[in-house]
Design an enzyme around this catalytic site. Structure first.
Site, mmCIF file in Angstrom:
data_model
loop_
_atom_site.group_PDB
_atom_site.id
_atom_site.type_symbol
_atom_site.label_atom_id
_atom_site.label_comp_id
_atom_site.label_asym_id
_atom_site.label_seq_id
_atom_site.Cartn_x
_atom_site.Cartn_y
_atom_site.Cartn_z
ATOM 1 N N THR A 182 -12.334 24.188 -8.237
ATOM 2 C CA THR A 182 -11.580 23.445 -7.227
ATOM 3 C C THR A 182 -11.743 24.184 -5.900
ATOM 4 O O THR A 182 -11.904 25.406 -5.876
ATOM 5 C CB THR A 182 -10.076 23.408 -7.560
ATOM 6 N N GLU A 328 -10.534 18.134 -11.417
ATOM 7 C CA GLU A 328 -10.021 18.190 -12.791
ATOM 8 C C GLU A 328 -10.231 16.873 -13.539
ATOM 9 O O GLU A 328 -10.035 16.807 -14.747
ATOM 10 C CB GLU A 328 -8.519 18.522 -12.789
ATOM 11 N N LYS A 437 10.427 16.505 3.954
ATOM 12 C CA LYS A 437 11.788 16.113 3.585
ATOM 13 C C LYS A 437 12.692 16.332 4.781
ATOM 14 O O LYS A 437 12.986 17.467 5.158
ATOM 15 C CB LYS A 437 12.278 16.900 2.379
ATOM 16 N N TRP A 442 12.604 11.508 2.140
ATOM 17 C CA TRP A 442 11.165 11.789 2.138
ATOM 18 C C TRP A 442 10.434 11.014 3.223
ATOM 19 O O TRP A 442 10.704 9.850 3.465
ATOM 20 C CB TRP A 442 10.543 11.435 0.789
HETATM 21 P P1 AMP Z 1 -10.626 17.802 -5.133
HETATM 22 O O1 AMP Z 1 -10.385 18.388 -6.459
HETATM 23 O O2 AMP Z 1 -11.038 18.807 -4.099
HETATM 24 O O3 AMP Z 1 -11.560 16.653 -5.196
HETATM 25 O O4 AMP Z 1 -9.239 17.260 -4.558
HETATM 26 C C1 AMP Z 1 -8.465 16.332 -5.286
HETATM 27 C C2 AMP Z 1 -7.334 15.850 -4.434
HETATM 28 O O5 AMP Z 1 -7.820 15.118 -3.300
HETATM 29 C C3 AMP Z 1 -6.422 14.872 -5.126
HETATM 30 O O6 AMP Z 1 -5.482 15.511 -5.953
HETATM 31 C C4 AMP Z 1 -5.771 14.167 -3.949
HETATM 32 O O7 AMP Z 1 -4.719 14.922 -3.394
HETATM 33 C C5 AMP Z 1 -6.883 14.106 -2.943
HETATM 34 N N1 AMP Z 1 -7.524 12.785 -3.002
HETATM 35 C C6 AMP Z 1 -8.657 12.436 -3.623
HETATM 36 N N2 AMP Z 1 -8.935 11.127 -3.422
HETATM 37 C C7 AMP Z 1 -7.948 10.624 -2.657
HETATM 38 C C8 AMP Z 1 -7.647 9.331 -2.115
HETATM 39 N N3 AMP Z 1 -8.437 8.290 -2.288
HETATM 40 N N4 AMP Z 1 -6.505 9.211 -1.405
HETATM 41 C C9 AMP Z 1 -5.680 10.259 -1.194
HETATM 42 N N5 AMP Z 1 -5.906 11.493 -1.665
HETATM 43 C C10 AMP Z 1 -7.027 11.680 -2.396
#
Ligand code: AMP
Length: 536
Positions: A182, A328, A437, A442
């Protein structure tokens, strides 16, 4: 009773062999660092990936050994995407946008034995190679004419030491095919080890009509880097269905991408919103400059696709497909399409649906869980999104401290705050840590950002919480204006005020020249919070 089906392992080898049998003439096009174009075919890819697989085994690597890549998106990286896993080794893509110390940490944590690195990235590699304790071999992919340093091996001579006719090892679907870490904005990166089965099923899912619909008739350009979340699984799915692939190399600015879209008649591209916002600006400036494939689909994910962006691209005849996922989840979790129930409804409802994160793919289950641990189901109460499914991580690689990211009943806690409506459509309102918040209520930073980015003068907007003596937290908006555009703070507040409750309107709108971004091009809210700490 016993079933009467054949045992059949779901592996990348099967996808790979299929392409060899059916699609050897399909093109894989790469734009090199000097902007020249290299054309190869899946037939050549097949041969070269087999040689790579054989060379790795002859070099003494065996099942489960980690082979890392430090590369842009190009044809050789695609060879590594398959050649490494079909040899039984584990493909570990290093994220070149991370800080060198972090890349070193990741490479050492994964215990990489071999690194395949682009020559143009050698200066970066030098900064962390000393941190990889068991590194045995550095293989250099020459994208330029520069000579390769001593102590490294040229990729071409390396694969020439392999034999393409050597048979591939029998693999189990539960063998590990690859790893991604990640690119967390807080704390150390966490590793996910994907099984062949997970990626095989993920590839099938990506080809479904109601997800990304990747097909033989597509020309696919992944802007999303192959060093981030498997380039959303697109290279695997594209090879599986025999889609033409166009690899953009290191030039990812809007003009270079649009030139490539036009030149190669791209029908499907994928990337994070910041890429698309840049492209939109270029198209708005010169709407007639590029002749793009009509109906070009752009998969947007990684952060929320603002509704205004989806609308604006429609005006150019280009279709945004909004998807959600995470490292993940391999990463495809959900994709948004207008459900038939809304086809006859209002245009506004259809756009609102497309701006949501969509419905889960088959074999992915979702639920939203409230603060009280109860599962909210009314579609209005936000809760934390939890997922489980065929390509969802069940743990991190050698990291026990994060066990609490999984619930006792086996769901993964995403950290995203969502509502799930009656049609099963997910809408992300925030990351748990980014929600604001204020006075006990929220406020969704994502909703505010999306609205602000709908203002004609605004290029990018990022909303964070700042401490407040009375309300605990208040929203602050940092805004980047489009080139040559002007807007005042009051004007933007009034713009938001027209849409949201008064207490949602940020106390402050500050204008900045750039918003700090993560390695994946997402807004780096922690850096912005740091910048505006002490602001009340
Ligand atoms: P990563 O593991 O770096 O791909 O990040 C994953 C995170 O990116 C997710 O848990 C979300 O918070 C954010 N994310 C991915 N796709 C979207 C989307 N279409 N809209 C909003 N947040 C997203």
């Amino acid at each position: 009773m016993r079933h009467t089906m054949m045992p059949y392992e779901l592996t990348l080898t099967s996808i790979f062999n299929r392409a060899r049998a059916l699609y050897s003439n399909v093109e894989v096009v790469t734009r090199l660092p000097d902007k020249s174009i290299r054309r190869r075919t899946l037939g050549e890819f097949d041969l070269r990936a087999r040689k790579l697989a054989s060379a790795l085994r002859r070099a003494g690597l065996s099942k489960g050994d980690r082979v890392a890549t430090l590369s842009w998106n190009h044809d050789v990286h695609l060879e590594a995407y398959f050649g490494i896993p079909i040899s039984g080794c584990v493909l570990h893509t290093l994220n070149l946008r991370l800080h060198p110390d972090d890349i070193g940490f990741v490479a050492s944590h994964a215990d990489d034995r071999v690194v395949i690195v682009d020559d143009v990235l050698l200066p970066l590699f030098e900064k962390f190679r000393g941190a990889i304790p068991n590194l045995e071999k550095t293989i250099v992919v020459r994208l330029t004419d520069a000579p390769i340093p001593e102590g490294t091996v040229d990729y071409e001579s390396f694969i020439d030491s392999g034999d393409a006719t050597e048979s591939l090892p029998e693999l189990s679907e539960n063998d590990v095919m690859g790893m991604c870490y990640t690119s967390g904005t807080t704390g150390k990166s966490k590793g996910v080890a994907y099984s062949h089965r997970a990626i095989a099923l993920h590839s099938l899912a990506a080809a479904l009509a109601d997800t990304l619909a990747i097909s033989r008739s597509d020309t696919v350009l992944p802007v999303v880097p192959m060093f981030h979340a498997n380039a959303w699984g697109i290279p695997f799915a594209a090879v599986m269905v025999g889609a033409k692939l166009v690899m953009p190399g290191p030039h990812l600015d809007a003009i270079s991408l649009l030139d490539l879209f036009e030149r190669e008649r791209v029908t499907l591209a994928a990337g994070v919103p910041t890429i698309w916002l840049g492209i939109l600006e270029a198209l708005d400036r010169e709407p007639l400059r590029w002749k793009l494939s009509p109906g070009l689909r752009m998969v947007v994910g990684g952060s929320a696709a603002p509704e205004s962006m989806i609308r604006a691209f429609d005006k150019h005849g280009l279709r945004v497909v909004h998807a959600w996922g995470m490292t993940e989840t391999a990463p495809l979790g959900s994709v948004s399409h207008v459900p038939p129930e809304l086809e006859s409804g209002s245009e506004d409802d259809r756009y609102a649906a497309r701006a949501k994160q969509g419905i889960p793919s088959p074999f992915i289950e979702v639920r939203a869980v409230g603060d009280d641990g109860k599962v909210p189901c009314d579609g209005r109460t936000p809760g934390e999104l939890e997922v489980r499914g065929a390509w969802v991580a069940g743990s991190y690689h050698q990291l026990e401290s994060e066990r609490d990211r999984w619930t006792a009943d086996g769901w993964f806690k995403t950290g995203d705050v969502v509502t799930i409506d009656a049609l099963g459509c997910i809408k992300i309102t925030d990351r748990t840590k980014d929600l604001i918040k204020s006075g006990g209520e929220w406020i969704s930073s994502v909703d505010l950002e999306n609205e602000l980015m709908g203002h004609p003068a605004v290029k990018e907007a990022c909303v964070i919480a700042v401490p407040h003596p009375k309300w605990a937290e208040r929203p602050l908006a940092a805004v980047v204006l489009k080139e040559g555009q002007v807007a005042t703070s009051d004007e933007l507040k009034a713009f938001i005020g027209a849409k949201f409750a008064k207490f949602w309107v940020p106390d402050e709108v500050v204008f900045v020249t750039a918003i700090p971004k993560t390695s994946a091009g997402k807004f780096l809210k922690s850096a912005l919070r740091e910048q505006f700490r002490g602001r009340t």
